[in-house]
Design an enzyme around this catalytic site. Sequence first.
Site, PDB file in Angstrom:
ATOM      1  N   GLY A  17       0.735  -1.264  -0.041  1.00  0.00           N
ATOM      2  CA  GLY A  17      -0.217   0.022   0.041  1.00  0.00           C
ATOM      3  C   GLY A  17       0.838   1.029   0.062  1.00  0.00           C
ATOM      4  N   TYR A 137      -4.104 -18.675   4.198  1.00  0.00           N
ATOM      5  CA  TYR A 137      -3.814 -17.494   3.536  1.00  0.00           C
ATOM      6  C   TYR A 137      -4.111 -17.709   1.871  1.00  0.00           C
ATOM      7  CZ  TYR A 137      -1.389 -13.565   1.687  1.00  0.00           C
ATOM      8  OH  TYR A 137      -0.881 -12.175   1.121  1.00  0.00           O
ATOM      9  N   PRO A 164       1.253 -11.532  -7.294  1.00  0.00           N
ATOM     10  CA  PRO A 164       2.553 -11.117  -7.137  1.00  0.00           C
ATOM     11  C   PRO A 164       3.400 -12.119  -6.494  1.00  0.00           C
ATOM     12  CG  PRO A 164       1.210 -10.222  -5.175  1.00  0.00           C
ATOM     13  CD  PRO A 164       0.236 -11.029  -5.905  1.00  0.00           C
ATOM     14  N   ARG A 188      18.883  -9.690  10.340  1.00  0.00           N
ATOM     15  CA  ARG A 188      19.645 -10.319  11.032  1.00  0.00           C
ATOM     16  C   ARG A 188      21.248  -9.971  10.809  1.00  0.00           C
ATOM     17  NH1 ARG A 188      17.361 -15.947  10.558  1.00  0.00           N
ATOM     18  NH2 ARG A 188      15.389 -15.258  11.607  1.00  0.00           N
ATOM     19  N   ASP A 270      11.522 -25.428   5.516  1.00  0.00           N
ATOM     20  CA  ASP A 270      11.964 -24.984   4.179  1.00  0.00           C
ATOM     21  C   ASP A 270      10.790 -24.402   3.513  1.00  0.00           C
ATOM     22  OD1 ASP A 270      14.552 -25.165   4.010  1.00  0.00           O
ATOM     23  OD2 ASP A 270      14.491 -27.391   3.081  1.00  0.00           O
TER      24      ASP A 270
HETATM   25  P1  GDP Z   1       7.332 -18.274   1.918  1.00  0.00           P
HETATM   26  O1  GDP Z   1       7.993 -17.839   0.691  1.00  0.00           O
HETATM   27  O2  GDP Z   1       6.116 -18.376   1.695  1.00  0.00           O
HETATM   28  O3  GDP Z   1       7.932 -19.965   2.170  1.00  0.00           O
HETATM   29  O4  GDP Z   1       7.852 -18.016   3.185  1.00  0.00           O
HETATM   30  P2  GDP Z   1       8.923 -17.148   3.915  1.00  0.00           P
HETATM   31  O5  GDP Z   1       9.260 -15.832   3.478  1.00  0.00           O
HETATM   32  O6  GDP Z   1       8.722 -17.367   5.442  1.00  0.00           O
HETATM   33  O7  GDP Z   1      10.123 -18.331   3.803  1.00  0.00           O
HETATM   34  C1  GDP Z   1      10.808 -18.363   2.474  1.00  0.00           C
HETATM   35  C2  GDP Z   1      12.317 -19.363   2.644  1.00  0.00           C
HETATM   36  O8  GDP Z   1      13.176 -18.873   3.264  1.00  0.00           O
HETATM   37  C3  GDP Z   1      11.714 -20.724   3.207  1.00  0.00           C
HETATM   38  O9  GDP Z   1      12.330 -21.788   2.748  1.00  0.00           O
HETATM   39  C4  GDP Z   1      12.390 -20.529   4.866  1.00  0.00           C
HETATM   40  O10 GDP Z   1      12.683 -21.632   5.355  1.00  0.00           O
HETATM   41  C5  GDP Z   1      13.423 -19.606   4.448  1.00  0.00           C
HETATM   42  N1  GDP Z   1      14.073 -18.654   5.568  1.00  0.00           N
HETATM   43  C6  GDP Z   1      15.658 -18.679   5.799  1.00  0.00           C
HETATM   44  N2  GDP Z   1      15.775 -17.882   6.867  1.00  0.00           N
HETATM   45  C7  GDP Z   1      14.321 -17.376   7.278  1.00  0.00           C
HETATM   46  C8  GDP Z   1      13.789 -16.667   8.451  1.00  0.00           C
HETATM   47  O11 GDP Z   1      14.676 -15.997   8.885  1.00  0.00           O
HETATM   48  N3  GDP Z   1      12.629 -16.345   8.297  1.00  0.00           N
HETATM   49  C9  GDP Z   1      11.862 -16.697   7.340  1.00  0.00           C
HETATM   50  N4  GDP Z   1      10.442 -16.534   7.387  1.00  0.00           N
HETATM   51  N5  GDP Z   1      12.424 -17.689   6.355  1.00  0.00           N
HETATM   52  C10 GDP Z   1      13.350 -17.771   6.202  1.00  0.00           C
END
Ligand code: GDP
Length: 310
Positions: A17, A137, A164, A188, A270
């Site tokens: 937004g 979702y 998207p 991080r 993952d």
């Molecule tokens: P997704 O794309 O809907 O699966 O959502 P995310 O953005 O949460 O995660 C994407 C990928 O990034 C997954 O394979 C996670 O295991 C990996 N990943 C690695 N480090 C992180 C972290 O610190 N936070 C999240 N959310 N995902 C992580």
Amino acid sequence: MDKNARIFVAGHRGLVGSALVRALHARGCNRLILRTREELDLRDEGAVSAFYAEARPDYVFDAAARAGGILAHRRYPADFLLDNLRIQNNLIRGAVAAGVRKYLFIGSAAAYPHDARQPLREDSLMTGPPESSHESYAIAKIAGIRLCQAFRRQAGWCSVVLMPTNLYGPRDGFGDEDGHVLPTLMRRFHDARIGGGSRVTVWGSGSPRREFLHVDDFADAALFLMDGYDGADIVNVGVGEDVSIAELAGLLREVVGFEGDINFDRSKPDGAPRRLLDVSRLHSLGWRHRRTLEEGLRETYRWFTTRPDA
Ligand code: GDP
């Protein structure tokens, strides 16, 4: 959309937004209608109807949704389903009743079947169940897409539905351990560099592949399609290329300037092994992204380090 149109951007404080507001302002649209969560609870049907009756927007960009990363989806599946259904039902039904000229709904690549062939084509929607880690979702988004299309058939109502890929940029959820991978890792790496840490943990194996689009490029595509696309078919919006999470982590490490090690925590999920959009429909309509991932990350990191609350 002419410059004097009354344009409601729902969810204007979020990642998408706020990018839409920047893009609309840059184009000289000054009659934007914006409501904070405190001013208008989009889950409240009566409040949303009253809002439409009073504000009478010509166009609506619906960027309001409850969103989050893989852990948030796992912890709050009922909230993700119910809040998103309520928000979109109220916004869409209210817009039809108020005679909104054109409506933009933002679906999600997460709505595609988990076993659909990659890159994901628009016609694979509803050919199988979505990835279980964010099923609620995905189901809400599918319902929103179908509601827009149903109103088109039932009432000749004009809407554009975009799908998207993973978006990133200013105002993303940087501080949030439950957030998406890109802002979470950027934060991080940043904290580790500032705090003199020697290693940064990345969840999972590092092998899943994802596609990332800068949100200002997404907003540009949204305006382009709101102006020039009138089809009932959904349109994928992405870059058409993906990277592994390990590659993303390596790029972020470089952009942030962290010199320590990366550690993969395989006890964390993952999620889907790969998510990449087929963007041939978007390209044939005449739109392409501008920023490379590295440019987008550098721009986002500049914003992150100079943001007002940094
Ligand atoms: P997704 O794309 O809907 O699966 O959502 P995310 O953005 O949460 O995660 C994407 C990928 O990034 C997954 O394979 C996670 O295991 C990996 N990943 C690695 N480090 C992180 C972290 O610190 N936070 C999240 N959310 N995902 C992580």
